[in-house]
Motif scaffolding. Structure first.
Motif, PDB file in Angstrom:
ATOM      1  N   ARG A 122       0.701  -1.212  -0.153  1.00 13.82           N
ATOM      2  CA  ARG A 122       0.088  -0.153   0.163  1.00 13.82           C
ATOM      3  C   ARG A 122       0.814   1.260   0.079  1.00 13.82           C
ATOM      4  NH1 ARG A 122      -4.412  -2.110   4.433  1.00 13.82           N
ATOM      5  NH2 ARG A 122      -4.565  -4.003   3.462  1.00 13.82           N
ATOM      6  N   VAL A 174      -5.237   5.379   1.151  1.00  9.89           N
ATOM      7  CA  VAL A 174      -4.983   3.925   0.536  1.00  9.89           C
ATOM      8  C   VAL A 174      -5.465   3.012   1.783  1.00  9.89           C
ATOM      9  CG1 VAL A 174      -3.347   2.364  -0.416  1.00  9.89           C
ATOM     10  CG2 VAL A 174      -3.110   4.638  -1.184  1.00  9.89           C
ATOM     11  N   GLY A 178      -7.370  -1.076   2.684  1.00 12.60           N
ATOM     12  CA  GLY A 178      -7.600  -2.083   2.257  1.00 12.60           C
ATOM     13  C   GLY A 178      -8.292  -2.854   3.003  1.00 12.60           C
TER      14      GLY A 178
END
Length: 183
Positions: free
Chosen positions: A71, A113, A115
Motif C-alpha cells: 500500500r 489508501v 485495504g
C-alpha cells in the motif's frame, strides 16, 4: 467465481499515452485546465479549477513502509502519476492505527489508501458502499442491486445480482481499485 468479466475499469487495455489522454479528457470535461497541459512528453503545470483558482495541495494518507509495503508503494505511485497530471499530491505515512482512525473516526483526510480482507461471498461490497458508508456513495442502481442480493437465496441468481452490483461500481467508480493480491 463471483467476478463479472464484462466489468472493466475505464483504462483497460490502454497504453500510457492513451491513459494520459483519457485522464486529461476527464479533467477537462470536469472543468479543470492547465497553464501547460500534460502530454507524453511533459508533465502538466499550473492546474486550475474552472473558476481560475489554483488546485490545492492534496495529502494522501497511507500505511508506513514498515507496516504495509504494497500500500505504501501504491500510494507513492499514485502521487507520482498525479504529479504528472499537475496535481500536487504528497504521501503522508502513518501507522495502520492512525490511518484507520482517520478514515473511520475523524474523517480528516483528503485521500487514503485503505485495504480490506474480503470474504468469499461478495456481499461485502454492499456493506462497504451502501447505507452508512465512508465515501458517501449514493446510487439508486447500486442500492437496488444490493437490496435484491440481500434477499436472494438461489445461488445462480445471487451470482447475477452480484454482477449487477459490480457493474454499477465499475461504471460509477465511487472508489478506484489500485491492486489486488491473489493467493
Amino acid at each position: 467465481q463471483w467476478h463479472e468479466p464484462a466489468a472493466k475499469d475505464p483504462c483497460t487495455d490502454m497504453d500510457e499515452s492513451a491513459r494520459i489522454e483519457q485522464a486529461v479528457k476527464f479533467m477537462k470535461d470536469a472543468g479543470y485546465f492547465w497553464a501547460s497541459e500534460p502530454d507524453m512528453s511533459s508533465a502538466g503545470q499550473g492546474l486550475r479549477y474552472s473558476n481560475g483558482d489554483p488546485f490545492p495541495q492534496i495529502t494522501l494518507i497511507a500505511p508506513s513502509r514498515d507496516e504495509d509495503m504494497l500500500r505504501y508503494t501504491a500510494a507513492n505511485y499514485v502521487a507520482e502519476r498525479a504529479g504528472y497530471l499537475g496535481i500536487s499530491l504528497t504521501v503522508q505515512e502513518m501507522s495502520m492505527a492512525e490511518l484507520v482512525y482517520a478514515v473511520y473516526s475523524s474523517q480528516k483526510y483528503d485521500m487514503a489508501v485503505a485495504g480490506w480482507r474480503l470474504s468469499e461471498y461478495p456481499a461485502y461490497l454492499c456493506e462497504m458502499f451502501g447505507g452508512q458508508n465512508l465515501p458517501l456513495y449514493n446510487s439508486g442502481r447500486f442500492q437496488s442491486a444490493c437490496d435484491a442480493l440481500r434477499v436472494e437465496s438461489d445461488l445462480d441468481r445471487a451470482r447475477q445480482g452480484f454482477r449487477e452490483v459490480e457493474t454499477a461500481l465499475m461504471s460509477e467508480l465511487p472508489f478506484i481499485p489500485l491492486f489486488t493480491v491473489t493467493q
